[in-house]
Design an enzyme around this catalytic site. Sequence first.
Site, PDB file in Angstrom:
ATOM      1  N   TYR A  32       0.826  -1.200   0.000  1.00 47.72           N
ATOM      2  CA  TYR A  32       0.000   0.000   0.000  1.00 47.72           C
ATOM      3  C   TYR A  32       0.860   1.248   0.000  1.00 47.72           C
ATOM      4  CZ  TYR A  32       0.972   1.076   4.907  1.00 47.72           C
ATOM      5  OH  TYR A  32       1.583   1.423   6.077  1.00 47.72           O
ATOM      6  N   ARG A  51       8.393   3.817  -4.382  1.00 48.36           N
ATOM      7  CA  ARG A  51       8.357   2.850  -3.285  1.00 48.36           C
ATOM      8  C   ARG A  51       7.363   1.729  -3.581  1.00 48.36           C
ATOM      9  NH1 ARG A  51       7.506   5.171   2.530  1.00 48.36           N
ATOM     10  NH2 ARG A  51       5.551   5.797   1.578  1.00 48.36           N
ATOM     11  N   LYS A 146      -1.481 -16.481  16.032  1.00 45.98           N
ATOM     12  CA  LYS A 146      -1.781 -16.938  14.674  1.00 45.98           C
ATOM     13  C   LYS A 146      -2.685 -15.923  13.990  1.00 45.98           C
ATOM     14  CE  LYS A 146      -2.739 -20.952  12.006  1.00 45.98           C
ATOM     15  NZ  LYS A 146      -2.406 -22.345  11.971  1.00 45.98           N
TER      16      LYS A 146
END
Length: 165
Positions: A32, A51, A146
């Site tokens: 993003y 980027r 997790k």
Amino acid sequence: MRTVYLNGEYVPEKDAKVSVFDRAFLFADAVYEVTTVLKGKLVDFDNHMKRLKRSMKELNYEPTLNEKSILKFHKELIKLNKLEEGVIYLQVSRGVAERDFTFPEGSELTVTAFTQKKDLIENKSSKKGISIITIEDLRWKRCDIKTIQLLYPSMAKTEAVKKGA
């Protein structure tokens, strides 16, 4: 209601839907950029695109996006949403595929972008400053949790498959 960009279309935010099989959702397999908008103009867009391009290359994304089309839909979002001050959030995922740790080949990227109005110049923090704290970065020490952030195991398995394992 805002208009958002989703895979080449401008849609009302309530109608913007991404598949449950999108790799961003299943593996956090997405990149993003957040670009500032001041006086209706993008700030430092070229460096954000550098980027983004680098991030996508590092993750072996298909190079199917180009800066001109991204610039075009950013400008259109500014216009459609009458954004004078705020940000545009852009997210690109590897797209929809069956759940598997290895990176899918030939999947179409999912490209989403939306605007957010924010007082970036005339706000309390810019006038008075902010207080901060520092904390230990535990991202790599908390493998006991997790989460859906399975990007790094996906990278490892894809590399193993490339090497015949």
